[in-house]
Design an enzyme around this catalytic site. Structure first.
Site, mmCIF file in Angstrom:
data_model
loop_
_atom_site.group_PDB
_atom_site.id
_atom_site.type_symbol
_atom_site.label_atom_id
_atom_site.label_comp_id
_atom_site.label_asym_id
_atom_site.label_seq_id
_atom_site.Cartn_x
_atom_site.Cartn_y
_atom_site.Cartn_z
ATOM 1 N N ARG A 169 88.332 71.911 31.001
ATOM 2 C CA ARG A 169 88.596 70.526 31.388
ATOM 3 C C ARG A 169 87.303 69.766 31.671
ATOM 4 N NH1 ARG A 169 92.447 66.644 30.940
ATOM 5 N NH2 ARG A 169 91.831 64.959 32.311
ATOM 6 N N ASP B 278 94.020 69.607 45.639
ATOM 7 C CA ASP B 278 93.787 71.022 45.325
ATOM 8 C C ASP B 278 94.194 71.955 46.457
ATOM 9 O OD1 ASP B 278 92.911 70.519 42.797
ATOM 10 O OD2 ASP B 278 90.778 70.687 43.248
ATOM 11 N N ASP C 87 94.004 73.442 33.588
ATOM 12 C CA ASP C 87 95.232 73.825 34.268
ATOM 13 C C ASP C 87 96.471 73.239 33.600
ATOM 14 O OD1 ASP C 87 94.211 75.345 36.361
ATOM 15 O OD2 ASP C 87 93.657 73.560 37.496
#
Length: 436
Positions: free
Chosen positions: A97, A320, A121
């Site tokens: 990413r 997160d 992810d």
């Protein structure tokens, strides 16, 4: 595919030091492309995502030398720009990413930047619009091959401008800042991200000769310069790891000390865990968590309503850590509503926790209500698969607190963000084994 075998139900004890920050590393490493001079970076975490980016930079022609654990020198004085249009790059760039952040520096210094649609992810859509709209505002021409899912921006010379970002994207802000520092004239970025890691990037660029003001606020003003020089930079500890170890200590009723946490850069993180009833003591630059032998109790709002913990751009609570909060709440006294606003698939791992005996109501893709057990009923061991980095660690924490032996498959996801996690957990008494 690797697997963790975990024997749960053991108290841990000792100290653990957080690794260098993953999300900072992905920005800082891309910034080395802005100068032909030597850049030295310290406290780089030895994790899959960062190592992939280092490999990509090496293939691009950056001279990279490891000078110690977590310390490297980088020199981008003779790049192979043909690599950017090769089939090999189209494969390499998709696997990470953070590869999107090479575009801004390359565009600023060489007039062109390309990237395949990046991976990462499986937590829902993650738009790239902020990145490219910002670069277009600076004068870049954008092109996109739908067939190859390949993005490109090109410009003879970038020119400073005023822009109001649609979202306070951390990586988007980083990309635009790295392009704007070499643009002609003044750039103003309003609704800029202001996370500590973005502040670290700006401070590093200023040491390299950039002129960025407003660092730490949501309005950055950048006066473009013609060239940047080399510098030394040391990365902050990873705040997500710090939050993970706080959650681990509470769930396993363990006494732990988390060392060198850079307290001043943790924002609201300690207080959010305190709202769950967790005792967090400051000892210099360390966090000490006593053993919660009598459990921990979730606070209510002042009017008595159920506590809601949600994510927000900095200085709000980082998304997160919501997975960690959710797991920790499963053994608290009381209830909490976890509201994950940013990603529509990030809470889907709760079915694994429900299988372990947790009381969780998944209200919709963004909200889950957790009714804590208060340790009257422990979680039960099971076999799980890690869907992404943060959910994987949350499941690992659940397994370490559970009764019996659990297995977690697809641990490559955990390795993407946590350095030698099994070795470091064994050092504080965890019964965890890696099986390849």
């Amino acid at each position: 595919m690797g697997t963790f075998k975990i024997e749960g139900g053991h108290q841990l004890k000792g100290s653990i030091q957080p690794q260098g920050a993953k999300n900072e590393a992905l920005q800082i490493l891309c910034a080395v492309l802005l100068t032909p001079e030597l850049v030295t970076i310290n406290n780089i975490p030895d994790i899959v995502d960062v190592n992939k980016l280092i490999s990509l930079l090496r293939k691009l022609g950056v001279k990279i030398e490891k000078i110690g654990h977590g310390s490297y020198t980088f020199q981008a004085d003779n790049l192979n720009l043909d690599y950017l249009e090769s089939d090999e790059f189209k494969v390499d760039g998709r696997g990470l990413r953070g590869s999107i952040m090479i575009v801004g520096p390359l565009l600023a210094r060489f007039g062109k930047g390309y990237i395949p649609k990046p991976g990462g992810d499986k937590i829902g859509r993650r738009r790239l619009d902020t990145h490219f709209e910002g670069l277009i505002n600076l004068g870049a021409k954008f092109r996109y091959s739908r067939e190859e899912q390949f993005y490109g921006v090109e410009a003879d010379k970038l020119k400073g401008t005023y822009m109001l970002l649609e979202e306070a994207s951390v990586t988007g802000t980083a990309n635009i800042v790295m392009a704007a520092v070499l643009a002609e004239g003044k750039t103003t970025i309003y609704n800029a991200a202001c996370e500590p890691y973005l502040q670290q990037l700006c401070k590093m660029l200023n040491r390299m000769g950039a002129k960025i003001s407003g660092v730490g606020s949501n309005m950055l003003i950048i006066d473009g310069v013609e060239t940047l020089g080399g510098t030394d930079h040391t990365m902050l500890p990873d705040m997500i790891e710090i939050g993970s170890w706080i959650g681990l200590a509470a769930m396993t009723k363990s006494e732990l000390t988390i060392t060198n946490v850079s307290w001043d850069d943790l924002g609201v993180i300690p207080n959010v865990f305190r709202k769950l009833g967790i005792t967090i003591e400051r000892e210099g630059d360390n966090i000490h968590i006593p053993a919660h032998t009598n459990g921990y109790e979730i606070q209510s709002f002042i009017d008595g309503s159920i506590l809601t913990i949600s994510d927000a751009p900095w200085p709000g609570f980082t998304p997160d850590l919501l997975s960690i909060i959710l797991v920790v709440a499963t053994q608290a006294r009381g209830s909490v509503l976890v509201h994950q606003k940013m990603f529509e698939s990030r809470l889907f791992f709760v079915d694994k926790l429900i299988d372990m005996g947790a009381k969780i109501i998944l209200c919709d893709p963004h909200r889950a209500t957790v009714i804590g057990h208060d340790y009257k009923s422990t979680l039960k061991a099971t076999t799980m698969t890690s869907p992404d980095i943060r959910a994987g660690v949350s499941l690992l924490i659940a397994a370490l607190s559970a009764k019996g032996t659990s297995t977690i498959q697809n641990i490559e996801q955990i390795d993407r963000g946590y350095e030698r996690i099994d070795e470091r957990l064994r050092a504080i008494g965890a019964k965890i084994e890696r099986i390849n």
